[in-house]
Design a protein around this motif. Structure first.
Motif: not given
Length: 263
Positions: A243-263
Motif C-alpha cells: 500500500c505504501l510502495i508497490d512491489f512484488n517478490y519471488i522466493a528462490h528455494k534452491t539458493d535461498k534468496s529473494v528477488t524484489f521488484k519495485i513497480i
C-alpha cells in the motif's frame, strides 16, 4: 484544509543558572528523516528481540535530533550537543504509542540503551570506512514533576549522533529518505523493516538478496530457523507494505534468496 498545528515549547532546567527551551513539533510538520542505509541493515542478532515500538521510537528520536535547532550548540559542551529532551506526550503522539505508562516507555528506551550492535561502512573524513560495535545512547533519564509534563532526557553515543546528523548523510550519501507518517502506520516490525529495505534499494528497481543479508534487514533471528519461516513473514507483511510502495517478490528455494521488484 486550513489545518492549524501549534508548535509547543517547554522549559528544561539544566542548572540553577541555565534553563533550556525545547521546541517540539507535531511529526506531520517534519515527517522525513535521513537514515543511513547501514543503520537500516545493521546486525540482526542483537536487535532481533526489538518490537515494532522500538523501531518507531528509534526513528522518532532520529527525527527529533535531525530537526532540532542547533544554532546555539556552540554555547554548550559536547555532551549537551548530543542530548535531547522530549516530552512523553510528544513521543507518545508521534509514534502512535497507546496505553503505556511513563515507566513502560522508560523500560523500552532502557532496552535500546542497553543494546549494542555492529554497523559496517562508516565513512571517515580521511577517506576510509570502518566497522564498529556501538550503542545508540549513553544515558536515558525520566523526569517527573508533580503538576508538570513528564519528559525524557536522552544522550546519544558520539558515533550514533554522527550517523544521525543530516550533514553527514548529505556529505557521504548512503542514506534513505523515510517518511515516518508511513512507517509508523505499519503494524509489525517486519513490515517496517521490509519497507525501509525497499526504500534503501529502490534505485535498483529489481534486486536479489541472499538469505543471510535478508535476515539482517529484517532483524530475523529465531530458534529452529527455516528459510520458509522467513518467507512467511514477508508474505504476512506484503499487503501492508504494498500500500505504501508497490512491489512484488519471488522466493528462490534452491539458493535461498529473494528477488524484489519495485513497480
Amino acid at each position: 484544509n486550513n489545518v492549524k498545528i501549534k508548535i509547543k515549547y517547554f522549559k528544561v532546567s539544566m542548572s540553577s543558572n541555565l534553563v533550556f527551551v525545547q521546541k517540539e513539533k507535531d511529526r506531520i510538520l517534519e515527517p522525513e528523516i535521513f537514515k543511513q542505509n547501514n543503520l537500516i541493515e545493521c546486525s540482526f542478532e542483537e536487535l532481533s528481540t526489538w518490537s515494532e515500538i522500538h523501531h518507531d521510537l528509534l526513528n522518532e528520536i532520529i527525527a527529533v535530533f535531525q530537526h532540532r535547532d542547533s544554532t546555539k550548540d556552540h554555547l554548550f559542551n559536547e555532551e549537551f550537543k548530543r542530548k535531547l529532551f522530549i516530552r512523553r506526550k510528544t513521543l507518545e503522539k508521534n509514534t502512535l504509542i497507546k496505553r503505556k505508562t511513563n515507566n513502560e516507555i522508560f523500560v523500552l528506551l532502557k532496552k535500546m540503551r542497553d543494546t549494542s550492535f555492529t554497523i559496517k561502512n562508516i565513512y571517515q573524513t580521511k577517506g576510509y570506512k570502518t566497522t564498529a560495535a556501538l550503542s545508540f545512547f549513553e544515558k536515558v533519564l525520566l523526569h517527573e514533576h508533580q503538576g508538570k509534563d513528564s519528559y525524557f532526557e536522552i544522550v546519544y553515543s558520539e558515533l550514533f549522533a554522527l550517523l544521525c546528523t543530516k550533514d553527514y548523510s548529505l556529505k557521504y550519501g548512503n542514506y534513505s529518505k523515510l517518511n515516518l507518517l508511513k512507517t509508523t502506520k505499519l503494524k509489525s516490525k517486519y513490515a517496517k523493516a521490509i519497507f525501509e529495505m525497499l526504500e534503501a534499494n529502490k534505485y535498483k528497481k529489481t534486486f536479489t538478496i541472499k538469505e543471510i543479508d535478508l535476515k539482517k534487514y529484517l532483524k530475523y533471528d529465531v530458534k529452529n530457523y527455516k528459510f520458509s519461516y522467513l518467507i512467511r513473514e514477508i508474505t504476512r507483511a506484503y499487503e501492508q507494505v504494498k500500500c505504501l510502495i508497490d512491489f512484488n517478490y519471488i522466493a528462490h528455494k534452491t539458493d535461498k534468496s529473494v528477488t524484489f521488484k519495485i513497480i
